[in-house]
Design a protein around this motif. Sequence first.
Motif, PDB file in Angstrom:
ATOM      1  N   UNK A  96       0.818  -1.209   0.000  1.00  0.00           N
ATOM      2  CA  UNK A  96       0.000   0.000   0.000  1.00  0.00           C
ATOM      3  C   UNK A  96       0.853   1.261   0.000  1.00  0.00           C
ATOM      4  N   UNK A  97       1.854   1.333   0.860  1.00  0.00           N
ATOM      5  CA  UNK A  97       2.693   2.521   0.934  1.00  0.00           C
ATOM      6  C   UNK A  97       3.568   2.679  -0.309  1.00  0.00           C
ATOM      7  N   UNK A  98       3.974   1.570  -0.914  1.00  0.00           N
ATOM      8  CA  UNK A  98       4.716   1.670  -2.176  1.00  0.00           C
ATOM      9  C   UNK A  98       3.845   2.280  -3.254  1.00  0.00           C
ATOM     10  N   UNK A  99       2.599   1.859  -3.328  1.00  0.00           N
ATOM     11  CA  UNK A  99       1.675   2.436  -4.309  1.00  0.00           C
ATOM     12  C   UNK A  99       1.465   3.922  -4.063  1.00  0.00           C
ATOM     13  N   UNK A 100       1.325   4.325  -2.815  1.00  0.00           N
ATOM     14  CA  UNK A 100       1.130   5.739  -2.487  1.00  0.00           C
ATOM     15  C   UNK A 100       2.366   6.555  -2.870  1.00  0.00           C
ATOM     16  N   UNK A 101       3.544   6.038  -2.582  1.00  0.00           N
ATOM     17  CA  UNK A 101       4.779   6.745  -2.934  1.00  0.00           C
ATOM     18  C   UNK A 101       4.898   6.892  -4.444  1.00  0.00           C
ATOM     19  N   UNK A 102       4.569   5.841  -5.177  1.00  0.00           N
ATOM     20  CA  UNK A 102       4.641   5.917  -6.643  1.00  0.00           C
ATOM     21  C   UNK A 102       3.610   6.889  -7.211  1.00  0.00           C
ATOM     22  N   UNK A 103       2.430   6.932  -6.617  1.00  0.00           N
ATOM     23  CA  UNK A 103       1.424   7.890  -7.084  1.00  0.00           C
ATOM     24  C   UNK A 103       1.848   9.325  -6.811  1.00  0.00           C
ATOM     25  N   UNK A 104       2.443   9.561  -5.651  1.00  0.00           N
ATOM     26  CA  UNK A 104       2.934  10.913  -5.357  1.00  0.00           C
ATOM     27  C   UNK A 104       4.091  11.280  -6.282  1.00  0.00           C
ATOM     28  N   UNK A 105       4.954  10.345  -6.581  1.00  0.00           N
ATOM     29  CA  UNK A 105       6.091  10.633  -7.461  1.00  0.00           C
ATOM     30  C   UNK A 105       5.638  10.835  -8.905  1.00  0.00           C
ATOM     31  N   UNK A 106       4.556  10.174  -9.303  1.00  0.00           N
ATOM     32  CA  UNK A 106       4.099  10.308 -10.686  1.00  0.00           C
ATOM     33  C   UNK A 106       3.555  11.702 -10.987  1.00  0.00           C
ATOM     34  N   UNK A 107       3.170  12.445  -9.968  1.00  0.00           N
ATOM     35  CA  UNK A 107       2.720  13.822 -10.200  1.00  0.00           C
ATOM     36  C   UNK A 107       3.839  14.665 -10.786  1.00  0.00           C
ATOM     37  N   UNK A 108       5.073  14.297 -10.510  1.00  0.00           N
ATOM     38  CA  UNK A 108       6.207  15.050 -11.026  1.00  0.00           C
ATOM     39  C   UNK A 108       6.471  14.789 -12.502  1.00  0.00           C
ATOM     40  N   UNK A 109       5.781  13.825 -13.064  1.00  0.00           N
ATOM     41  CA  UNK A 109       5.857  13.634 -14.513  1.00  0.00           C
ATOM     42  C   UNK A 109       5.052  14.703 -15.251  1.00  0.00           C
ATOM     43  N   UNK A 110       4.055  15.283 -14.567  1.00  0.00           N
ATOM     44  CA  UNK A 110       3.175  16.271 -15.179  1.00  0.00           C
ATOM     45  C   UNK A 110       3.418  17.687 -14.681  1.00  0.00           C
ATOM     46  N   UNK A 111       3.933  17.819 -13.465  1.00  0.00           N
ATOM     47  CA  UNK A 111       4.196  19.124 -12.881  1.00  0.00           C
ATOM     48  C   UNK A 111       5.692  19.330 -12.760  1.00  0.00           C
ATOM     49  N   UNK A 112       6.164  20.505 -13.099  1.00  0.00           N
ATOM     50  CA  UNK A 112       7.608  20.755 -13.117  1.00  0.00           C
ATOM     51  C   UNK A 112       8.164  21.240 -11.795  1.00  0.00           C
ATOM     52  N   UNK A 113       7.332  21.739 -10.916  1.00  0.00           N
ATOM     53  CA  UNK A 113       7.792  22.308  -9.664  1.00  0.00           C
ATOM     54  C   UNK A 113       7.897  23.820  -9.728  1.00  0.00           C
ATOM     55  N   UNK A 114       7.730  24.384 -10.930  1.00  0.00           N
ATOM     56  CA  UNK A 114       7.825  25.825 -11.105  1.00  0.00           C
ATOM     57  C   UNK A 114       6.447  26.487 -11.183  1.00  0.00           C
ATOM     58  N   UNK A 115       5.378  25.726 -10.999  1.00  0.00           N
ATOM     59  CA  UNK A 115       4.040  26.300 -11.059  1.00  0.00           C
ATOM     60  C   UNK A 115       3.771  27.134  -9.804  1.00  0.00           C
ATOM     61  N   UNK A 116       3.062  28.202  -9.989  1.00  0.00           N
ATOM     62  CA  UNK A 116       2.676  29.041  -8.848  1.00  0.00           C
ATOM     63  C   UNK A 116       1.280  29.524  -9.029  1.00  0.00           C
TER      64      UNK A 116
END
Length: 116
Positions: A96-116
């Motif tokens: 379960x926690x591995x799936x949650x970590x992968x889902x949180x990390x997959x957001x970085x495939x779509x978001x660059x970190x520079x959005x405001x």
Amino acid sequence: MIARMLRRGLPSFGLYASPATWLISTQLNYMLPGVTCSTGQPLVFVAGLALALASTFSGFISWRAWRALAGPRPFRHDEDRPHGFVALLGTAAAALFTLVILLQASANLFLTGCER
């Protein structure tokens, strides 16, 4: 000791290590986007993959303990020793926690970190 742990497993390792990796992943998801934006490196995604691997490893250690404790009867129940149940619970928690970590990390495939 490490060889014994890999061979025999630790029943509760997945119950403790996988939430800890999720905690670290969540903290890094808050700390690293600024660095990711300024350097252009996918640090959050790489950290998420590394922590998902660590969580998977903790589940593997619990699974090995379940297999070592269960023997020919994988769902046997001893009144005074619930180690088999704890090992199976640790394996499920790690999944379960591995799936949650992968889902949180997959957001970085779509978001660059520079959005405001």
